[in-house]
Design a protein around this motif. Structure first.
Motif, short mmCIF file in Angstrom:
data_model
loop_
_atom_site.label_atom_id
_atom_site.label_comp_id
_atom_site.label_asym_id
_atom_site.label_seq_id
_atom_site.Cartn_x
_atom_site.Cartn_y
_atom_site.Cartn_z
N GLN A 63 -4.08 -60.18 83.18
CA GLN A 63 -4.58 -60.85 82.09
C GLN A 63 -4.54 -62.61 82.46
N LYS A 64 -5.49 -63.20 81.97
CA LYS A 64 -5.59 -64.71 82.20
C LYS A 64 -4.33 -64.96 81.08
N VAL A 65 -3.56 -65.74 81.51
CA VAL A 65 -2.44 -66.38 80.54
C VAL A 65 -2.81 -67.65 80.24
N ASP A 66 -3.05 -67.76 78.62
CA ASP A 66 -3.34 -69.04 77.96
C ASP A 66 -2.00 -70.01 78.01
N LYS A 67 -0.97 -69.12 77.80
CA LYS A 67 0.19 -70.28 77.55
C LYS A 67 1.44 -69.32 78.19
N GLY A 68 2.47 -70.15 78.32
CA GLY A 68 3.67 -69.44 78.99
C GLY A 68 3.58 -69.05 80.52
N GLU A 69 4.35 -68.18 81.12
CA GLU A 69 4.53 -67.71 82.18
C GLU A 69 4.71 -66.14 82.38
N LEU A 70 3.86 -65.60 83.43
CA LEU A 70 4.11 -64.18 83.70
C LEU A 70 4.50 -64.13 85.10
N LEU A 71 5.91 -63.74 85.09
CA LEU A 71 6.70 -63.53 86.44
C LEU A 71 6.70 -62.24 86.83
N VAL A 72 6.32 -61.84 88.26
CA VAL A 72 6.20 -60.45 88.77
C VAL A 72 6.80 -60.72 90.04
N ALA A 73 7.91 -59.89 90.14
CA ALA A 73 8.62 -59.68 91.46
C ALA A 73 8.00 -58.79 92.75
N ASN A 74 8.39 -59.22 93.70
CA ASN A 74 7.98 -58.47 94.90
C ASN A 74 6.56 -58.57 95.10
N GLY A 75 6.28 -59.62 95.69
CA GLY A 75 4.90 -60.12 96.18
C GLY A 75 4.99 -60.19 97.48
N ASP A 76 3.68 -60.37 98.26
CA ASP A 76 3.65 -60.59 99.61
C ASP A 76 2.64 -62.01 99.78
N VAL A 77 3.74 -62.77 100.77
CA VAL A 77 3.52 -64.22 100.71
C VAL A 77 1.91 -64.41 101.35
N GLN A 78 1.60 -63.74 102.28
CA GLN A 78 0.19 -63.88 102.61
C GLN A 78 -0.89 -63.69 101.87
N MET A 79 -0.69 -62.55 100.87
CA MET A 79 -1.82 -62.28 100.08
C MET A 79 -1.58 -63.08 98.64
N ASN A 80 -0.63 -63.51 98.12
CA ASN A 80 -0.50 -64.33 97.17
C ASN A 80 -0.74 -65.72 97.32
N TYR A 81 -0.56 -66.39 98.72
CA TYR A 81 -1.07 -67.55 99.18
C TYR A 81 -2.49 -67.64 99.03
N ALA A 82 -3.20 -66.34 99.58
CA ALA A 82 -4.72 -66.50 99.60
C ALA A 82 -5.09 -66.47 98.23
N GLN A 83 -4.50 -65.90 97.42
CA GLN A 83 -5.09 -65.56 96.00
C GLN A 83 -4.61 -67.04 95.27
N SER A 84 -3.56 -67.77 95.79
CA SER A 84 -3.54 -69.18 95.05
C SER A 84 -4.79 -70.25 95.13
N LYS A 85 -5.41 -70.00 95.93
CA LYS A 85 -6.58 -70.84 96.36
C LYS A 85 -7.58 -70.76 95.28
N ASP A 86 -7.68 -69.63 94.68
CA ASP A 86 -8.78 -69.44 93.40
C ASP A 86 -8.09 -69.71 92.21
#
Length: 207
Positions: free
Chosen positions: A68-91
């Motif tokens: 979900q879209k987080v309106d306040k605070g932080e949602l931390l999820v471990a074990n990601g893929d740098v390439q995939m997450n980097y692409a997602q961060s652009k949007d």
């Protein structure tokens, strides 16, 4: 999160059409821990469990999980893929990529942000049809020209150590990895004890 994979909600709040369904939620789920969310319809179970958002709502993606879209605070999820997450961060400008620090005092990387690389292999199957074309494809994919554009096109890392890309993605990825130690497994130990490690994993996961 103490280590390994896990999920942590840090003062997370979510609202739909002005109605707050999660209000400053603090919650940590450790690796291997099973958790159930109980409550009436509309009480925030779906956003709390990183489920699919309601139709028409803005959704977010955090480290490979649709959330979900987080309106306040932080949602931390471990074990990601740098390439995939980097692409997602652009949007998703609020999506950040971070690396946990090693806590094993016996390792050289203790106290340093640490990650590891998953090896990928490609090859040709014996007596497979169109082997010549398959060999040409592999040769092209691993050529310096193609590897030079891996970061530009796919936002990833070149498989060749002699290729140094200079595009914007390559520069950003290099900065992201600056100061991050790369864990190197003891491959001799893996070769020797792989069977027992797999059996231990099956026991631990109930596989």
């Amino acid at each position: 999160m103490s280590g390994g994979s896990g999920i942590r909600f840090d003062r997370v709040s979510v609202a739909y059409d002005g109605t707050t369904v999660l209000d400053s939620l603090d919650l940590t789920v450790e690796p291997g821990e099973v958790m159930a969310l109980l409550g009436p319809s509309g009480s925030g179970k779906t956003p709390g469990s990183c489920g699919a958002p309601p139709a028409g709502s803005e959704d977010n993606v955090a480290f490979g999980l649709r959330a979900q879209k987080v309106d306040k605070g932080e949602l931390l999820v471990a074990n990601g893929d740098v390439q995939m997450n980097y692409a997602q961060s652009k949007d998703m400008p609020n999506l950040g990529i971070w690396f946990p620090k090693a806590t094993d005092k016996a390792t050289d990387a203790a106290g340093k942000p640490t990650t590891f690389a998953l090896p990928y292999a490609a090859g040709l199957v014996t007596r497979a049809p169109h082997a010549d074309n398959g060999r040409k494809l592999l040769d092209f994919m691993l050529s310096a020209k193609a590897q030079q554009r891996v970061s530009e096109i796919g936002g990833g890392f070149s498989a060749r150590g002699d290729v140094k890309a200079t595009d914007a993605n390559a520069i950003a990825l290099t900065k992201l990895m600056d100061g991050v130690a790369l864990f190197e497994p003891d491959r001799a130990d893996i070769d020797k004890n792989l069977t027992s490690y797999v059996e231990d994993w099956k026991t631990a996961t109930g596989s």
